[in-house]
Motif scaffolding. Structure first.
Motif, mmCIF file in Angstrom:
data_model
loop_
_atom_site.group_PDB
_atom_site.id
_atom_site.type_symbol
_atom_site.label_atom_id
_atom_site.label_comp_id
_atom_site.label_asym_id
_atom_site.label_seq_id
_atom_site.Cartn_x
_atom_site.Cartn_y
_atom_site.Cartn_z
ATOM 1 N N SER A 20 0.826 -1.208 0.000
ATOM 2 C CA SER A 20 0.000 0.000 0.000
ATOM 3 C C SER A 20 0.858 1.255 0.000
ATOM 4 C CB SER A 20 -0.932 0.012 1.220
ATOM 5 O OG SER A 20 -1.791 -1.083 1.192
ATOM 6 N N LEU A 23 2.272 1.651 -3.459
ATOM 7 C CA LEU A 23 1.243 2.143 -4.373
ATOM 8 C C LEU A 23 1.010 3.637 -4.172
ATOM 9 C CD1 LEU A 23 -0.881 1.362 -6.519
ATOM 10 C CD2 LEU A 23 -2.474 0.958 -4.640
ATOM 11 N N GLY A 27 1.823 6.666 -6.863
ATOM 12 C CA GLY A 27 0.851 7.695 -7.228
ATOM 13 C C GLY A 27 1.419 9.093 -7.063
ATOM 14 N N VAL A 115 -5.110 8.214 -13.127
ATOM 15 C CA VAL A 115 -4.247 7.138 -12.616
ATOM 16 C C VAL A 115 -3.446 7.577 -11.390
ATOM 17 C CG1 VAL A 115 -2.298 5.633 -13.166
ATOM 18 C CG2 VAL A 115 -4.166 5.889 -14.797
ATOM 19 N N MET A 119 -4.154 5.866 -7.748
ATOM 20 C CA MET A 119 -3.063 5.112 -7.119
ATOM 21 C C MET A 119 -2.763 5.656 -5.724
ATOM 22 S SD MET A 119 -0.441 4.432 -10.258
ATOM 23 C CE MET A 119 0.757 3.528 -9.301
ATOM 24 N N GLY A 123 -3.649 3.567 -2.451
ATOM 25 C CA GLY A 123 -2.569 3.179 -1.543
ATOM 26 C C GLY A 123 -2.813 3.674 -0.129
#
Length: 149
Positions: A20, A23, A27, A115, A119, A123
């Motif tokens: 997480s 991610l 991002g 995106v 993200m 996350g």
């Protein structure tokens, strides 16, 4: 429950928390990359010359535009759409990098920010969920150990 299950459970939660965080950081990095692209990008108009339809059914526009020096470029979009964003001959707004005009993006929120935002938020929310599970499970296990002692 046995100790092996608890060990695996907490190991898995730690692993998911690390994923997480990665991610979330991806991002953030993508958001910074987008910001740096937008900071220097030049807005222009492009004409759709055709669509490429992939095997997954997504329509990918192929468009042409002229840069500030008058050189023409034909670009295949890096994004596919469920429905075409226009028909052949339609004009769309784009952004391109003046130092490398072959790097261009359609000027819309979905292409630029969807995106990185999903993200980062995905996350962060996953980290909060897995972190909460880890914290409260650890707390419950300690409480059980004190009661059974």
């Amino acid at each position: 429950m046995n100790k092996t299950f608890h060990y695996f459970y907490f190991w898995m939660l730690k692993f998911l928390m690390v994923c997480s965080i990665l991610l979330f950081l991806a991002g953030i990095v993508l958001s910074i990359s987008r910001y740096l692209f937008l900071r220097d990008a030049i807005r222009s108009q492009a004409k759709i010359v055709r669509h490429f339809t992939a095997s997954d059914g997504l329509y990918t526009p192929i468009y042409t535009f002229e840069d500030s020096k008058g050189k023409e470029y034909e670009i295949t979009s890096s994004h596919g759409y469920n429905t075409p964003i226009g028909k052949e001959g339609d004009v769309i707004k784009i952004l391109y990098d003046p130092s490398n005009p072959e790097i261009s993006e359609e000027d819309n929120f979905r292409n630029l920010w969807a995106v990185p935002i999903f993200m980062a938020l995905g996350g962060l929310s996953n980290f909060l969920v897995y972190g909460g599970l880890f914290y409260f499970s650890k707390k419950r296990l300690k409480r059980k150990a004190v009661i059974n002692a």
